[in-house]
Structure formats: C-alpha cells, structure tokens
Design a protein around this motif. Sequence first.
Motif, PDB file in Angstrom:
ATOM      1  N   GLU A   1       0.829  -1.210   0.000  1.00 35.59           N
ATOM      2  CA  GLU A   1       0.000   0.000   0.000  1.00 35.59           C
ATOM      3  C   GLU A   1       0.861   1.257   0.000  1.00 35.59           C
TER       4      GLU A   1
ATOM      5  N   SER B   1       0.804   4.007  -2.969  1.00 34.84           N
ATOM      6  CA  SER B   1       0.494   5.399  -2.623  1.00 34.84           C
ATOM      7  C   SER B   1       1.636   6.328  -3.013  1.00 34.84           C
TER       8      SER B   1
ATOM      9  N   TYR C   1      -4.880  15.127   2.251  1.00 33.80           N
ATOM     10  CA  TYR C   1      -5.409  13.822   2.636  1.00 33.80           C
ATOM     11  C   TYR C   1      -4.622  12.685   1.982  1.00 33.80           C
TER      12      TYR C   1
ATOM     13  N   ARG D   1      -1.503  12.481   4.033  1.00 37.97           N
ATOM     14  CA  ARG D   1      -1.807  11.864   5.330  1.00 37.97           C
ATOM     15  C   ARG D   1      -1.932  10.354   5.176  1.00 37.97           C
ATOM     16  N   ASN D   2      -2.570   9.916   4.101  1.00 35.39           N
ATOM     17  CA  ASN D   2      -2.708   8.497   3.831  1.00 35.39           C
ATOM     18  C   ASN D   2      -1.334   7.853   3.621  1.00 35.39           C
TER      19      ASN D   2
ATOM     20  N   TYR E   1       0.300   7.376   6.883  1.00 33.19           N
ATOM     21  CA  TYR E   1      -0.279   6.220   7.575  1.00 33.19           C
ATOM     22  C   TYR E   1       0.389   4.925   7.112  1.00 33.19           C
ATOM     23  N   TRP E   2       0.514   4.752   5.783  1.00 34.01           N
ATOM     24  CA  TRP E   2       1.124   3.530   5.258  1.00 34.01           C
ATOM     25  C   TRP E   2       2.608   3.479   5.587  1.00 34.01           C
TER      26      TRP E   2
END
Length: 93
Positions: free
Chosen positions: A24, A28, A43, A46-47, A50-51
Amino acid sequence: EPYRRQRQMCIRDRFREATDPNKEYKISKQDVDSGKFYTKKQYVYRNLAYWAISSGKLNEAIKYMNISEEEAAKVNDTKFNIDSQKEVLRKII
C-alpha cells in the motif's frame, strides 16, 4: 448494538490482516510521485504517512505528515487533522 459493534470490529480486523502495508505504501508513493491525487493533497499525504507508519518507515512518515500539514495550510483547511498519526508515531519513537 453490541453485536453490530463486534461485527464491525471483525470486519476491520479482517481488512487489516489482508492488507500489506508495504504494498500500500509503494502504491500510494507511486501515485504521489507521478502527481496522481485522487482527493485533496493533504489527505493523500496523510494516507501516505499512515502507510509509512504501518510499514515501519518512520522518517518517511514524519516527512509526509509535515507535507500534509503544509498542504492543508496552503488551502486553509481548518478541518484537517493528523493528530492520531502523530500520537501513534510518538508512541513508537
């Protein structure tokens, strides 16, 4: 209500077990590097942060959290929040 909550938790846990954070993160990052933004930039970053956290790339996570906050500030997105990722990172480091 308790049954519904338990079912939601099982679905969430099953998703987490089936998801490869490294894959992921790579997908991304490729999207970001190629300029593909499927939603507002803050966003997407931010994603990506997270990954990065999920795959153990902590320096990358910090970098993308900072970029996401900068992107949010550029467009004056006062609803943008990255506190949960910061808290997770604080606990890891």
